[in-house]
Design a protein around this motif. Structure first.
Motif, PDB file in Angstrom:
ATOM      1  N   PHE A  47      28.020 -13.814   4.024  1.00  0.00           N
ATOM      2  CA  PHE A  47      27.664 -13.534   2.625  1.00  0.00           C
ATOM      3  C   PHE A  47      26.572 -12.466   2.714  1.00  0.00           C
ATOM      4  O   PHE A  47      25.472 -12.734   3.226  1.00  0.00           O
ATOM      5  N   CYS A 117      26.113  -9.267  -8.384  1.00  0.00           N
ATOM      6  CA  CYS A 117      24.757  -9.725  -8.721  1.00  0.00           C
ATOM      7  C   CYS A 117      23.780  -8.689  -8.191  1.00  0.00           C
ATOM      8  O   CYS A 117      24.100  -7.931  -7.277  1.00  0.00           O
ATOM      9  N   ILE A 119      21.118  -9.778  -6.738  1.00  0.00           N
ATOM     10  CA  ILE A 119      20.560 -10.484  -5.586  1.00  0.00           C
ATOM     11  C   ILE A 119      21.629 -11.446  -5.097  1.00  0.00           C
ATOM     12  O   ILE A 119      22.408 -11.966  -5.898  1.00  0.00           O
ATOM     13  N   ASN A 120      21.690 -11.664  -3.803  1.00  0.00           N
ATOM     14  CA  ASN A 120      22.595 -12.698  -3.301  1.00  0.00           C
ATOM     15  C   ASN A 120      21.760 -13.888  -2.839  1.00  0.00           C
ATOM     16  O   ASN A 120      21.031 -13.801  -1.847  1.00  0.00           O
ATOM     17  N   CYS A 121      21.877 -14.991  -3.579  1.00  0.00           N
ATOM     18  CA  CYS A 121      21.111 -16.205  -3.284  1.00  0.00           C
ATOM     19  C   CYS A 121      21.941 -17.010  -2.287  1.00  0.00           C
ATOM     20  O   CYS A 121      23.124 -17.275  -2.546  1.00  0.00           O
ATOM     21  N   TYR A 123      22.243 -20.014  -1.525  1.00  0.00           N
ATOM     22  CA  TYR A 123      22.748 -21.334  -1.924  1.00  0.00           C
ATOM     23  C   TYR A 123      23.769 -21.226  -3.056  1.00  0.00           C
ATOM     24  O   TYR A 123      24.202 -22.243  -3.601  1.00  0.00           O
ATOM     25  N   CYS A 124      24.170 -19.998  -3.411  1.00  0.00           N
ATOM     26  CA  CYS A 124      24.992 -19.805  -4.614  1.00  0.00           C
ATOM     27  C   CYS A 124      26.315 -20.569  -4.515  1.00  0.00           C
ATOM     28  O   CYS A 124      27.064 -20.404  -3.547  1.00  0.00           O
ATOM     29  N   GLY A 162      29.052 -13.760 -10.795  1.00  0.00           N
ATOM     30  CA  GLY A 162      28.130 -12.650 -10.691  1.00  0.00           C
ATOM     31  C   GLY A 162      27.000 -12.788 -11.705  1.00  0.00           C
ATOM     32  O   GLY A 162      26.684 -13.860 -12.184  1.00  0.00           O
ATOM     33  N   ARG A 193      20.031 -13.750 -13.713  1.00  0.00           N
ATOM     34  CA  ARG A 193      18.828 -13.729 -12.883  1.00  0.00           C
ATOM     35  C   ARG A 193      18.208 -12.322 -12.923  1.00  0.00           C
ATOM     36  O   ARG A 193      17.139 -12.094 -12.374  1.00  0.00           O
ATOM     37  N   HIS A 222      17.371 -18.107 -14.259  1.00  0.00           N
ATOM     38  CA  HIS A 222      17.498 -18.919 -13.049  1.00  0.00           C
ATOM     39  C   HIS A 222      16.295 -18.599 -12.172  1.00  0.00           C
ATOM     40  O   HIS A 222      16.255 -17.564 -11.518  1.00  0.00           O
TER      41      HIS A 222
END
Ligand code: SF4
Length: 332
Positions: A47, A117, A119-121, A123-124, A162, A193, A222
């Protein structure tokens, strides 16, 4: 490798283009021990890393435990197969009657308004979502809107992704115009976010289409940690509120980020200072690659009990889990 600038520059779209996409650059910029690089590279293969500079600027250098960094730093643990952690934990693929449309709950329907997105979190719960299969053509969007037009029990359209605000304003303005032409729609809810990770996203063009719609407007932010809320985020929230938006927050309870009562207390206090109501605290959705963030239910309940001793009732988020097949979130 190009050096990472210390501060973001340019408008929000420029900042979106300038996000950090290189795990090594992320580690080096934050002066992490090189031992973190291997894990960052491994997780990045699963990811990709994506971190806006405006968000990076709120992290502490040299601290691998920084609660903002923990949300975006890939780890070797993401490649562990853990029983019960799966690609589609909410079984969303069973509830997509039209492209880019998820209809699970009565009264509201969710549109995937953007496949990307800022940002790539790590835990998404949508980290494995097949966005490529949910990028409708103009014709398919028409079918998706027809679905909303044909079901007068749907009163609320939810823009998700997204991150829906990663789409250009012209596109969003057109979509919202078409939504507000559906007489039985009353509310527009946006899950995003972007005002947190790139506060400059809340610009005049966004406020024009959002403030101008007849639909009631709710923006669900978020935010997982008080350190995410700096003065620029507060200013962005003030502009949204001035445009008639109700601001709510949902957080995820995350091991190593906000799994202590002090962190949760500061988060609720800081949210309220920014004019945002703490709404949900989600337990982690069991998505493959994120098991290391999990906090067991018993511990989550104890944290909530301790939080209740410290906060006024209106500052208490509701502790919930999303259970596939249920008609609403399930309180714990
Ligand atoms: S959808 Fe939300 S939680 Fe998932 S990566 Fe994007 S911003 Fe993060």
């Amino acid at each position: 490798m190009a050096p990472v600038p210390d501060t973001p520059t340019g408008d929000w779209q420029q900042q979106l283009r300038d996000v950090i996409r290189d795990p090594v650059a992320l580690c080096r910029h934050l002066a992490l021990d090189p031992a973190w690089i291997l894990g960052a590279r491994t997780g990045h293969e699963l990811f990709p890393v994506r971190v806006p500079l405006a968000y990076l600027a709120r992290m502490r250098r040299g601290d691998p435990e920084d609660p903002l960094l923990r949300q975006v730093l890939p780890l070797v643990a993401e490649s562990d197969a853990v029983q019960g952690f799966v690609d589609d934990p909410l079984e969303e693929r069973d509830h997509t009657p039209r492209p880019a449309l998820i209809h699970k709950y009565p009264g509201r329907a969710l549109l995937i308004a953007s496949p990307t997105c800022a940002i790539n979190c790590r835990y998404c719960f949508r980290r494995h979502f097949p966005y490529a299969d949910n990028a409708p053509s103009m014709n398919e969007w028409e079918q998706t809107l027809d679905y909303l037009r044909d079901d007068d029990s749907i009163h609320e359209a939810i823009l998700s992704g997204g991150d829906p605000l990663a789409s250009p304003d012209r596109r969003l303005a057109t979509l919202v115009k078409r939504l507000e032409a559906i007489p039985h729609l009353k509310r527009l809810r946006i899950h995003t976010r972007l005002p947190v990770v790139i506060p400059d996203r809340v610009n005049d063009a966004l406020l024009d289409w959002l403030g101008g719609t007849r639909l009631q407007k709710v923006v669900v932010l978020h935010i997982n940690h008080a350190q995410e809320i700096d003065e620029a985020v507060i200013a962005a929230c003030e502009r949204l509120k001035a445009a008639g938006v109700t601001l709510l927050n949902q957080s995820v309870l995350l091991r190593g980020v906000n799994d202590d009562v002090g962190a949760l207390e500061r988060l609720s206090e800081r949210l309220f200072e920014a004019g945002i109501l703490p709404y949900y605290l989600h337990v982690l959705d069991p998505v493959a690659g994120a098991a290391h963030f999990d906090v067991p239910d018993d511990e989550a309940r104890q944290l909530m009990e301790a939080l209740r001793q410290r906060l006024a009732g209106f500052l208490m988020p509701r502790l919930v889990r999303e259970v596939p097949g249920e008609k609403s979130k399930t309180p714990l």
